[in-house]
Design a protein around this motif. Structure first.
Motif, short mmCIF file in Angstrom:
data_model
loop_
_atom_site.label_atom_id
_atom_site.label_comp_id
_atom_site.label_asym_id
_atom_site.label_seq_id
_atom_site.Cartn_x
_atom_site.Cartn_y
_atom_site.Cartn_z
N ILE A 145 0.79 -1.26 0.04
CA ILE A 145 0.05 0.02 0.18
C ILE A 145 0.84 1.28 -0.10
O ILE A 145 0.32 2.35 -0.34
CB ILE A 145 -1.01 0.03 1.23
CG1 ILE A 145 -2.28 0.71 0.92
CG2 ILE A 145 -0.35 0.64 2.55
CD1 ILE A 145 -3.35 0.45 1.87
N HIS A 146 2.34 1.27 0.30
CA HIS A 146 3.04 2.52 0.51
C HIS A 146 4.22 2.02 -0.09
O HIS A 146 5.25 2.03 0.65
CB HIS A 146 2.91 2.76 1.94
CG HIS A 146 3.29 4.22 2.35
ND1 HIS A 146 3.63 4.64 3.46
CD2 HIS A 146 4.06 5.09 1.34
CE1 HIS A 146 3.87 5.98 3.34
NE2 HIS A 146 4.26 6.32 2.09
N PRO A 147 4.51 1.60 -1.35
CA PRO A 147 5.86 1.18 -1.90
C PRO A 147 6.96 2.10 -1.63
O PRO A 147 8.07 1.95 -1.61
CB PRO A 147 5.26 0.69 -3.33
CG PRO A 147 4.31 1.44 -3.53
CD PRO A 147 3.44 1.92 -2.18
N LYS A 148 6.48 3.48 -1.70
CA LYS A 148 7.47 4.65 -2.03
C LYS A 148 7.37 5.43 -0.97
O LYS A 148 5.96 5.77 -0.67
CB LYS A 148 7.78 5.07 -3.39
CG LYS A 148 8.33 4.20 -4.49
CD LYS A 148 8.65 4.64 -5.73
CE LYS A 148 8.85 3.93 -6.86
NZ LYS A 148 9.18 4.19 -7.95
N GLU A 149 8.23 6.42 -0.49
CA GLU A 149 7.86 7.72 0.52
C GLU A 149 6.59 8.35 0.22
O GLU A 149 5.79 8.60 1.13
CB GLU A 149 8.95 8.40 0.99
CG GLU A 149 8.74 9.14 1.97
CD GLU A 149 10.04 9.91 2.54
OE1 GLU A 149 9.90 10.60 3.69
OE2 GLU A 149 11.05 9.88 2.02
N ASP A 150 6.64 8.80 -1.11
CA ASP A 150 5.43 9.84 -1.45
C ASP A 150 4.36 9.02 -2.57
O ASP A 150 3.95 9.84 -3.15
CB ASP A 150 5.89 10.96 -2.10
CG ASP A 150 6.89 11.75 -1.02
OD1 ASP A 150 6.50 11.84 -0.01
OD2 ASP A 150 8.18 11.97 -1.59
#
Length: 382
Positions: free
Chosen positions: A79-84
């Motif tokens: 659900i949150h693969p990269k910081e942004d």
């Protein structure tokens, strides 16, 4: 001729009425119908269920279960693969499925050392981030995910697997960078994002005395800061000979005695031999394939099927005994073909750990559970 016709019509009507009565009598009762007054009965959904690709599996879910949890699509690496960058495509469909079918929806999981994206703990140069940076990343992640599903997800596994068998804190990156405060902060952030959602701590091998003491310390720590915790999730990745029923009985009583509800989560029952003595559920554990460790790849014997059914019945009888303290029992998958136990901790094995087989047929234990509840022994529904 007219009399004969009238008699024929009358007999036809009578036959239809009798058939209708018989059909009503033999109407199959589902697990969720039978267990409705005891506790929620749930299952984990994979992406084939969520997107309707496994229509037979979806039919079982709709018929037998009233609670769902996402097997993988709400974990942070997905659900949150990269910081942004967030990817809510699968999670959104999961939530929609639950709402369309009036399910009690569980969010799994917000903070877990495993299946977390690597970026979460490091800076641009690959070094561990500071305590303040990791706290801020935790806060943003929890506020964003829980906030998106505010009022829709009924309960969250806030922290997963933070305690070791001996009761010590797991030395995860969350712990080594932030300290034990990360658990309090996670529950605080989740409550801020949705004050009405139930909040849970979830872990495996909760029958170990050391882990029980560690979780007790965790619960007391949260309560000292007036933080919400509604239930402990007892992951139930069990086998034919572990844990003992007495261990489970004592564990359920122990956690309910702490003033929280108990949830039996991730229930599956492996029939395969264990490659090590003390079974846990650490997804990082792996062992090489050996044919001797895969004895049922061509199917089950009648004798092992009977042992399997009785073992499941023993557990459900125990859950029914504690129905006042147990709010939910959730299977970790729908059919044997879905189960992670086919590949863990030895890849390529054939296991049979769930209530429905590879042909989407209910195993005998399903009917036995339903019949057991319908017997309504004295005091069961009090």
């Amino acid at each position: 001729m007219k009399i004969h016709s009238a008699k024929t019509i009358l007999l036809s009507i009578l036959s239809l009425w009798l058939f209708s009565c018989q059909t009503e009598e033999v109407k199959e009762v589902s697990l969720k119908d039978a267990l409705n007054s005891q506790f929620l009965i749930g299952t984990a959904l994979n992406t084939n269920h969520i997107f309707g690709k496994d229509s037979a599996g979806v039919a079982i879910i709709k018929k037998h279960f009233n609670s769902i949890v996402a097997e993988n699509c709400m974990k942070s690496e997905v659900i949150h693969p990269k910081e942004d960058e967030y990817n809510f495509t699968k999670a959104d469909r999961f939530i929609e499925f639950g709402e369309q079918n009036n399910m009690f929806i569980i969010g799994h999981t917000l903070i877990w050392h495993s299946q977390a994206p690597a970026w979460f703990f490091v800076d641009d140069e690959g070094n561990d981030v500071s305590r303040d940076v990791l706290i801020e990343r935790m806060k943003k992640h929890i506020h964003t995910v829980v906030g998106r599903y505010k009022g829709r997800v009924k309960g969250w596994d806030v922290v997963n697997e933070a305690i070791e068998d001996n009761g010590e804190w797991r030395k995860s990156k969350f712990y080594t960078i932030i300290g034990e405060d990360y658990i309090k902060l996670a529950f605080q952030f989740a409550h801020e994002a949705d004050p009405d959602a139930e909040l849970y701590y979830n872990d495996y091998s909760m029958f170990h005395k050391g882990r029980q003491q560690g979780v007790e310390r965790l619960i007391k720590m949260l309560r000292e800061d007036s933080l919400r915790i509604d239930a402990t999730g007892m992951q139930a990745h069990y086998g034919l000979n572990y844990p003992s029923l007495s261990q489970m009985d004592e564990a359920i009583s122990f956690f309910s005695g702490l003033g929280v509800k108990v949830m039996i989560t991730e229930l599956d029952l492996s029939i395969l031999p264990s490659p090590y003595e003390t079974m846990g559920a650490n997804v990082a554990d792996r062992f090489a394939y050996r044919e001797s460790m895969d004895p049922y790849k061509n199917g089950l014997t009648d004798s092992i099927s009977q042992v399997f059914n009785q073992r499941y019945m023993d557990f459900f009888q125990l859950f029914l005994k504690h129905h006042k303290d147990i709010s939910r029992v959730t299977l970790w998958g729908v059919t044997d073909a879905d189960s992670w136990k086919n590949d863990w901790p030895i890849k390529g094995r054939t296991d049979y750990p769930l209530l429905f087989d590879r042909n989407y047929q209910a195993k005998p234990i399903v009917k036995e559970i339903i019949e057991k509840v319908n017997q309504k022994p004295d005091g069961l529904n009090n």
